[in-house]
Write a protein that holds these residues in place. Structure first.
Motif, PDB file in Angstrom:
ATOM      1  N   LEU A  48      14.548  17.053 -32.499  1.00  0.00           N
ATOM      2  CA  LEU A  48      14.011  16.908 -31.144  1.00  0.00           C
ATOM      3  C   LEU A  48      14.691  15.745 -30.422  1.00  0.00           C
ATOM      4  O   LEU A  48      14.888  14.680 -30.990  1.00  0.00           O
ATOM      5  CB  LEU A  48      12.501  16.682 -31.180  1.00  0.00           C
ATOM      6  N   ASP A 103       7.954  23.183 -27.968  1.00  0.00           N
ATOM      7  CA  ASP A 103       8.543  23.534 -26.673  1.00  0.00           C
ATOM      8  C   ASP A 103       9.524  24.695 -26.808  1.00  0.00           C
ATOM      9  O   ASP A 103      10.098  24.939 -27.865  1.00  0.00           O
ATOM     10  CB  ASP A 103       9.278  22.348 -26.060  1.00  0.00           C
ATOM     11  N   LYS A 129       9.549  17.464 -27.400  1.00  0.00           N
ATOM     12  CA  LYS A 129       8.193  17.776 -27.854  1.00  0.00           C
ATOM     13  C   LYS A 129       8.200  19.000 -28.770  1.00  0.00           C
ATOM     14  O   LYS A 129       8.768  20.034 -28.438  1.00  0.00           O
ATOM     15  CB  LYS A 129       7.307  18.036 -26.634  1.00  0.00           C
ATOM     16  N   SER A 130       7.552  18.877 -29.916  1.00  0.00           N
ATOM     17  CA  SER A 130       7.422  19.981 -30.853  1.00  0.00           C
ATOM     18  C   SER A 130       6.666  21.129 -30.195  1.00  0.00           C
ATOM     19  O   SER A 130       5.705  20.917 -29.458  1.00  0.00           O
ATOM     20  CB  SER A 130       6.687  19.511 -32.104  1.00  0.00           C
ATOM     21  N   MET A 187      12.934  25.858 -24.768  1.00  0.00           N
ATOM     22  CA  MET A 187      13.937  25.452 -23.792  1.00  0.00           C
ATOM     23  C   MET A 187      14.771  26.670 -23.440  1.00  0.00           C
ATOM     24  O   MET A 187      15.302  27.347 -24.317  1.00  0.00           O
ATOM     25  CB  MET A 187      14.823  24.368 -24.416  1.00  0.00           C
ATOM     26  N   ALA A 239      10.830  23.479 -32.503  1.00  0.00           N
ATOM     27  CA  ALA A 239      10.910  23.994 -31.137  1.00  0.00           C
ATOM     28  C   ALA A 239      11.956  25.095 -31.102  1.00  0.00           C
ATOM     29  O   ALA A 239      12.655  25.340 -32.089  1.00  0.00           O
ATOM     30  CB  ALA A 239      11.243  22.861 -30.165  1.00  0.00           C
ATOM     31  N   PRO A 282      14.732  19.589 -26.428  1.00  0.00           N
ATOM     32  CA  PRO A 282      13.432  19.075 -25.980  1.00  0.00           C
ATOM     33  C   PRO A 282      12.925  17.965 -26.891  1.00  0.00           C
ATOM     34  O   PRO A 282      13.321  17.868 -28.052  1.00  0.00           O
ATOM     35  CB  PRO A 282      12.507  20.288 -26.047  1.00  0.00           C
ATOM     36  N   ASP A 342      11.675  19.510 -36.079  1.00  0.00           N
ATOM     37  CA  ASP A 342      11.226  18.339 -35.316  1.00  0.00           C
ATOM     38  C   ASP A 342      12.213  17.176 -35.409  1.00  0.00           C
ATOM     39  O   ASP A 342      12.356  16.408 -34.469  1.00  0.00           O
ATOM     40  CB  ASP A 342       9.856  17.877 -35.818  1.00  0.00           C
TER      41      ASP A 342
END
Length: 175
Positions: free
Chosen positions: A133, A165, A162-163, A167, A65, A160, A130
């Protein structure tokens, strides 16, 4: 000039030049092949944290992310004396189990870009794997390079969960 009159003709000279060039290229390839990362050590980094971010190894198993830091410049920003890219330094920190903020190695630097929206906004983007996360808390800070003066600190935040995403985190800058 006849070939063989002085020993080597024009074609022979080109042949020898080509042969020597090929031999030199081969030696360079051999030397480059033996110069692997195993034989070299990088110099120590002054900005590396003394403690790791987590006890878990970070493995990029997915796409990760992004964290988009946005520094909003005040109306009275001294553009003539404080350039957005040369005179500002930002860093991200994480809160360790002892309640001490630690710098995150690699999540620091100058702003990447600036654009005008309602105000002038400087931007910096970081990618994380990930495995990171949902971790935190983190915060980011902006400093004046010349005197190391802290300009502002964000509120604590978590990455965040969720992979994929993105922010976005905003911070107002006053001179």
């Amino acid at each position: 000039m006849k070939q063989g009159q002085y020993g080597i003709g024009r074609i022979g000279i080109y042949y020898l030049i080509g042969l020597f060039s090929l031999a030199a290229f081969g030696l360079l390839l051999v030397a480059a092949g033996s110069a692997t990362a195993d034989g070299y050590e990088l110099p120590p980094r002054e900005d590396a944290p003394e403690t790791p971010i987590t006890d878990l190894p970070v493995v990029a198993t997915g796409q990760g992310a992004r964290m988009h830091l946005q520094a909003h410049f005040s109306q009275n920003w001294p553009w003539e004396s404080m350039h957005w890219q040369e005179d500002l330094w930002l860093k991200v920190q994480w809160l360790d189990e002892d309640g001490v903020w630690q710098d995150v190695a690699g999540w620091q630097g100058s702003l990447d870009a600036i654009q005008q929206k309602e105000d002038w906004v400087g931007m910096k983007e970081f990618w994380f794997a990930d495995a990171q996360l949902g971790t935190g808390p983190y915060r980011w800070q902006m400093f004046a390079v010349d005197d190391g003066r802290l300009l502002n600190t964000s509120d604590p935040f978590y990455l965040p969960t969720k992979s994929g995403d993105l922010m976005a985190l905003d911070l107002m800058l006053q001179p």
